[in-house]
Scaffold this motif. Structure first.
Motif, PDB file in Angstrom:
ATOM      1  N   MET A 103     -11.746  63.358 105.080  1.00 22.74           N
ATOM      2  CA  MET A 103     -11.468  62.642 106.344  1.00 22.74           C
ATOM      3  C   MET A 103     -10.586  63.691 107.061  1.00 22.74           C
ATOM      4  O   MET A 103      -9.479  63.870 106.269  1.00 22.74           O
ATOM      5  N   THR A 104     -10.660  63.775 108.241  1.00 23.00           N
ATOM      6  CA  THR A 104      -9.851  64.723 109.067  1.00 23.00           C
ATOM      7  C   THR A 104      -8.402  63.878 109.186  1.00 23.00           C
ATOM      8  O   THR A 104      -8.459  62.672 109.263  1.00 23.00           O
ATOM      9  N   ILE A 105      -7.482  64.855 109.706  1.00 23.78           N
ATOM     10  CA  ILE A 105      -6.331  64.114 110.228  1.00 23.78           C
ATOM     11  C   ILE A 105      -6.200  62.995 111.253  1.00 23.78           C
ATOM     12  O   ILE A 105      -5.678  62.056 111.160  1.00 23.78           O
ATOM     13  N   VAL A 106      -7.279  63.360 112.095  1.00 21.81           N
ATOM     14  CA  VAL A 106      -7.404  62.685 113.306  1.00 21.81           C
ATOM     15  C   VAL A 106      -8.169  61.400 112.767  1.00 21.81           C
ATOM     16  O   VAL A 106      -7.937  60.390 113.225  1.00 21.81           O
ATOM     17  N   GLY A 107      -9.193  61.537 112.007  1.00 22.06           N
ATOM     18  CA  GLY A 107      -9.857  60.362 111.375  1.00 22.06           C
ATOM     19  C   GLY A 107      -8.947  59.207 110.735  1.00 22.06           C
ATOM     20  O   GLY A 107      -8.972  58.289 110.735  1.00 22.06           O
ATOM     21  N   LYS A 108      -7.840  59.864 109.802  1.00 22.03           N
ATOM     22  CA  LYS A 108      -6.971  59.123 109.253  1.00 22.03           C
ATOM     23  C   LYS A 108      -6.094  58.476 110.069  1.00 22.03           C
ATOM     24  O   LYS A 108      -5.667  57.293 109.900  1.00 22.03           O
TER      25      LYS A 108
END
Length: 73
Positions: free
Chosen positions: A1-6
């Motif tokens: 999961m990307t930083i934005v998703g997290k």
């Protein structure tokens, strides 16, 4: 999961906790004791956080009240 998703996942989790606290406040009158926060800046952020939950709770109540799938008793 990307930083934005997290970050998105974490912010939605925080909003859900705030909505739950708003529901507790509306149904029981219990609310977090913000006077115990010494820092005025942090107390202001806590109040804004709780206000987001109140706004989301109000929006959910209005939306569900207008829905054909829910009825008031």
């Amino acid at each position: 999961m990307t930083i934005v998703g997290k970050a998105l996942h974490f912010s939605i989790d925080l909003a859900l906790v705030s909505v739950c606290l708003a529901g507790v406040k509306r149904n029981t009158g219990l609310t977090p004791k913000l006077d115990s926060i010494e820092d005025n800046h942090m107390r202001g952020w806590a109040q804004k956080y709780l206000n987001v939950g109140e706004s989301c709770y109000d929006y959910a109540v209005v939306s569900l009240g207008a829905s054909q799938y829910f009825v008031r008793k």
